[in-house]
Motif scaffolding. Structure first.
Motif, PDB file in Angstrom:
ATOM      1  N   ARG A  66       0.837  -1.211   0.000  1.00  0.00           N
ATOM      2  CA  ARG A  66       0.000   0.000   0.000  1.00  0.00           C
ATOM      3  C   ARG A  66       0.869   1.257   0.000  1.00  0.00           C
ATOM      4  O   ARG A  66       0.544   2.252  -0.670  1.00  0.00           O
ATOM      5  CB  ARG A  66      -0.944  -0.005   1.209  1.00  0.00           C
ATOM      6  N   THR A  67       1.963   1.218   0.748  1.00  0.00           N
ATOM      7  CA  THR A  67       2.881   2.360   0.751  1.00  0.00           C
ATOM      8  C   THR A  67       3.522   2.538  -0.616  1.00  0.00           C
ATOM      9  O   THR A  67       3.576   3.655  -1.149  1.00  0.00           O
ATOM     10  CB  THR A  67       3.973   2.165   1.811  1.00  0.00           C
ATOM     11  N   LEU A  68       3.995   1.450  -1.202  1.00  0.00           N
ATOM     12  CA  LEU A  68       4.649   1.532  -2.513  1.00  0.00           C
ATOM     13  C   LEU A  68       3.661   1.940  -3.596  1.00  0.00           C
ATOM     14  O   LEU A  68       4.048   2.579  -4.584  1.00  0.00           O
ATOM     15  CB  LEU A  68       5.303   0.198  -2.874  1.00  0.00           C
ATOM     16  N   ARG A  69       2.399   1.576  -3.406  1.00  0.00           N
ATOM     17  CA  ARG A  69       1.398   2.019  -4.379  1.00  0.00           C
ATOM     18  C   ARG A  69       1.235   3.533  -4.336  1.00  0.00           C
ATOM     19  O   ARG A  69       1.067   4.176  -5.375  1.00  0.00           O
ATOM     20  CB  ARG A  69       0.057   1.334  -4.101  1.00  0.00           C
ATOM     21  N   ARG A  70       1.298   4.122  -3.135  1.00  0.00           N
ATOM     22  CA  ARG A  70       1.214   5.582  -3.035  1.00  0.00           C
ATOM     23  C   ARG A  70       2.391   6.244  -3.732  1.00  0.00           C
ATOM     24  O   ARG A  70       2.280   7.392  -4.175  1.00  0.00           O
ATOM     25  CB  ARG A  70       1.166   6.004  -1.564  1.00  0.00           C
ATOM     26  N   TRP A  71       3.514   5.545  -3.818  1.00  0.00           N
ATOM     27  CA  TRP A  71       4.669   6.069  -4.537  1.00  0.00           C
ATOM     28  C   TRP A  71       4.624   5.730  -6.023  1.00  0.00           C
ATOM     29  O   TRP A  71       5.571   5.999  -6.756  1.00  0.00           O
ATOM     30  CB  TRP A  71       5.961   5.504  -3.936  1.00  0.00           C
ATOM     31  N   SER A  72       3.516   5.115  -6.480  1.00  0.00           N
ATOM     32  CA  SER A  72       3.309   4.759  -7.893  1.00  0.00           C
ATOM     33  C   SER A  72       4.314   3.733  -8.395  1.00  0.00           C
ATOM     34  O   SER A  72       4.668   3.723  -9.571  1.00  0.00           O
ATOM     35  CB  SER A  72       3.359   6.011  -8.785  1.00  0.00           C
TER      36      SER A  72
ATOM     37  N   GLU B 202      -1.426  -4.203  -6.542  1.00  0.00           N
ATOM     38  CA  GLU B 202      -1.813  -5.603  -6.397  1.00  0.00           C
ATOM     39  C   GLU B 202      -2.794  -5.997  -7.490  1.00  0.00           C
ATOM     40  O   GLU B 202      -3.604  -5.188  -7.943  1.00  0.00           O
ATOM     41  CB  GLU B 202      -2.460  -5.845  -5.034  1.00  0.00           C
ATOM     42  N   VAL B 203      -2.711  -7.262  -7.899  1.00  0.00           N
ATOM     43  CA  VAL B 203      -3.663  -7.829  -8.848  1.00  0.00           C
ATOM     44  C   VAL B 203      -4.272  -9.065  -8.195  1.00  0.00           C
ATOM     45  O   VAL B 203      -3.544 -10.000  -7.825  1.00  0.00           O
ATOM     46  CB  VAL B 203      -2.975  -8.221 -10.173  1.00  0.00           C
ATOM     47  N   ASP B 204      -5.583  -9.082  -8.024  1.00  0.00           N
ATOM     48  CA  ASP B 204      -6.254 -10.207  -7.390  1.00  0.00           C
ATOM     49  C   ASP B 204      -6.100 -11.475  -8.229  1.00  0.00           C
ATOM     50  O   ASP B 204      -6.154 -11.436  -9.465  1.00  0.00           O
ATOM     51  CB  ASP B 204      -7.735  -9.910  -7.180  1.00  0.00           C
ATOM     52  N   SER B 205      -5.921 -12.604  -7.560  1.00  0.00           N
ATOM     53  CA  SER B 205      -5.800 -13.895  -8.237  1.00  0.00           C
ATOM     54  C   SER B 205      -7.179 -14.500  -8.473  1.00  0.00           C
ATOM     55  O   SER B 205      -8.184 -14.087  -7.873  1.00  0.00           O
ATOM     56  CB  SER B 205      -4.947 -14.853  -7.398  1.00  0.00           C
ATOM     57  N   GLU B 206      -7.220 -15.521  -9.321  1.00  0.00           N
ATOM     58  CA  GLU B 206      -8.454 -16.260  -9.543  1.00  0.00           C
ATOM     59  C   GLU B 206      -8.814 -17.046  -8.277  1.00  0.00           C
ATOM     60  O   GLU B 206      -7.942 -17.360  -7.462  1.00  0.00           O
ATOM     61  CB  GLU B 206      -8.284 -17.214 -10.724  1.00  0.00           C
ATOM     62  N   PRO B 207     -10.101 -17.369  -8.087  1.00  0.00           N
ATOM     63  CA  PRO B 207     -10.521 -18.054  -6.855  1.00  0.00           C
ATOM     64  C   PRO B 207      -9.792 -19.367  -6.584  1.00  0.00           C
ATOM     65  O   PRO B 207      -9.571 -19.724  -5.423  1.00  0.00           O
ATOM     66  CB  PRO B 207     -12.024 -18.297  -7.095  1.00  0.00           C
ATOM     67  N   ASP B 208      -9.408 -20.098  -7.636  1.00  0.00           N
ATOM     68  CA  ASP B 208      -8.752 -21.392  -7.437  1.00  0.00           C
ATOM     69  C   ASP B 208      -7.230 -21.273  -7.378  1.00  0.00           C
ATOM     70  O   ASP B 208      -6.527 -22.289  -7.351  1.00  0.00           O
ATOM     71  CB  ASP B 208      -9.154 -22.365  -8.556  1.00  0.00           C
ATOM     72  N   ASP B 209      -6.711 -20.057  -7.371  1.00  0.00           N
ATOM     73  CA  ASP B 209      -5.264 -19.848  -7.334  1.00  0.00           C
ATOM     74  C   ASP B 209      -4.802 -19.831  -5.876  1.00  0.00           C
ATOM     75  O   ASP B 209      -5.375 -19.105  -5.056  1.00  0.00           O
ATOM     76  CB  ASP B 209      -4.912 -18.520  -8.017  1.00  0.00           C
ATOM     77  N   PRO B 210      -3.770 -20.611  -5.533  1.00  0.00           N
ATOM     78  CA  PRO B 210      -3.282 -20.589  -4.141  1.00  0.00           C
ATOM     79  C   PRO B 210      -2.664 -19.254  -3.741  1.00  0.00           C
ATOM     80  O   PRO B 210      -2.584 -18.942  -2.549  1.00  0.00           O
ATOM     81  CB  PRO B 210      -2.232 -21.718  -4.124  1.00  0.00           C
ATOM     82  N   GLN B 211      -2.238 -18.456  -4.719  1.00  0.00           N
ATOM     83  CA  GLN B 211      -1.726 -17.121  -4.401  1.00  0.00           C
ATOM     84  C   GLN B 211      -2.890 -16.168  -4.138  1.00  0.00           C
ATOM     85  O   GLN B 211      -3.816 -16.092  -4.940  1.00  0.00           O
ATOM     86  CB  GLN B 211      -0.911 -16.551  -5.572  1.00  0.00           C
ATOM     87  N   PRO B 212      -2.855 -15.417  -3.047  1.00  0.00           N
ATOM     88  CA  PRO B 212      -3.940 -14.462  -2.810  1.00  0.00           C
ATOM     89  C   PRO B 212      -3.923 -13.290  -3.795  1.00  0.00           C
ATOM     90  O   PRO B 212      -4.961 -12.701  -4.082  1.00  0.00           O
ATOM     91  CB  PRO B 212      -3.686 -13.980  -1.379  1.00  0.00           C
ATOM     92  N   PHE B 213      -2.755 -12.957  -4.306  1.00  0.00           N
ATOM     93  CA  PHE B 213      -2.642 -11.859  -5.259  1.00  0.00           C
ATOM     94  C   PHE B 213      -1.287 -11.944  -5.946  1.00  0.00           C
ATOM     95  O   PHE B 213      -0.413 -12.716  -5.557  1.00  0.00           O
ATOM     96  CB  PHE B 213      -2.789 -10.495  -4.558  1.00  0.00           C
ATOM     97  N   ARG B 214      -1.124 -11.139  -6.983  1.00  0.00           N
ATOM     98  CA  ARG B 214       0.150 -10.952  -7.650  1.00  0.00           C
ATOM     99  C   ARG B 214       0.522  -9.479  -7.559  1.00  0.00           C
ATOM    100  O   ARG B 214      -0.309  -8.659  -7.180  1.00  0.00           O
ATOM    101  CB  ARG B 214       0.087 -11.406  -9.116  1.00  0.00           C
ATOM    102  N   ILE B 215       1.746  -9.159  -7.934  1.00  0.00           N
ATOM    103  CA  ILE B 215       2.201  -7.771  -7.867  1.00  0.00           C
ATOM    104  C   ILE B 215       2.526  -7.299  -9.270  1.00  0.00           C
ATOM    105  O   ILE B 215       3.282  -7.954 -10.003  1.00  0.00           O
ATOM    106  CB  ILE B 215       3.438  -7.635  -6.968  1.00  0.00           C
TER     107      ILE B 215
END
Length: 215
Positions: free
Chosen positions: A147-153, A157-170
């Protein structure tokens, strides 16, 4: 010579009012990067693109220089002086690791349409441990850092598909090349001095390799 916002408004034939220029200049200072690919900043980017010399002249007295990447279509406001931005150790390390992954993807040609690079969490964890010699923060702490790095542009985060073990990608954003350069890293050292006058941050091991040094 800097032209006033009122003059630029007249030159635009009424398309823009002086407040449009004022708000855009303020966004450059506070948000640091305007991307044409982002719906929220698209209009502001086009305004800066059209009147780049005028915005450059307006921000120069503040010690801020503008750089425009015409290929990936973004403009970034870079402070000439490094004071004023406290950065924690983990924020420092995450920026370094993401910059290294971005550079690696660029060399491999693994770049998205707008110059962004997708980083998987297992890939991030491996790079983090290799570069820093310490475990990566847990998912909750990592989200806070992002969230901090997002404020610095720098990323989002990119949400993963429901069946993906990763909660998100960057998704690492291309302005990381300008923002996380050598001068920025020097500022990190200055902002992370402890009470004994020793820097809290240390150079990650992998950064010592010439191929991994940020350009």
């Amino acid at each position: 010579m800097k032209r006033s916002w009122a003059t630029l408004s007249q030159l635009s034939g009424g398309m823009y009012v002086p407040q449009d220029f004022e708000r855009t200049a303020y966004r450059l200072v506070t948000e640091q990067v305007l991307y044409a690919a982002d719906r929220r900043s698209r209009n502001a980017y086009h305004l800066v693109e059209t009147y780049l010399a005028d915005f450059t002249a307006a921000l120069e007295p503040l010690g801020i220089r503008l750089e425009r990447n015409a290929h990936y279509r973004y403009v970034v406001a870079l402070p000439s002086h490094g004071e004023g931005l406290p950065v924690t150790l983990e924020e420092t390390l995450l920026v370094l690791v993401l910059r290294q992954r971005y550079d690696h993807a660029m060399r491999e040609g693994q770049v998205e349409e707008h110059g962004e690079v997708l980083v998987e969490l297992p890939e991030l964890q491996e790079a983090w441990q290799h570069m820093t010699g310490r475990p990566m923060p847990d998912t909750g702490s990592l989200r806070t850092l992002l969230r901090t790095l997002r404020r610095w542009s720098l990323c989002r985060e990119v949400d993963s598909e429901p069946d993906d073990p990763q909660p998100f990608r960057i998704l690492v954003r291309p302005a990381i090349v300008e923002i996380a350069g050598p001068q920025w890293l020097q500022r990190l050292d200055q902002h992370n001095m402890d009470e004994d006058g020793e820097a809290e941050t240390s150079t990650p091991r992998a950064i010592e390799d010439e191929d991994d040094v940020p350009a």
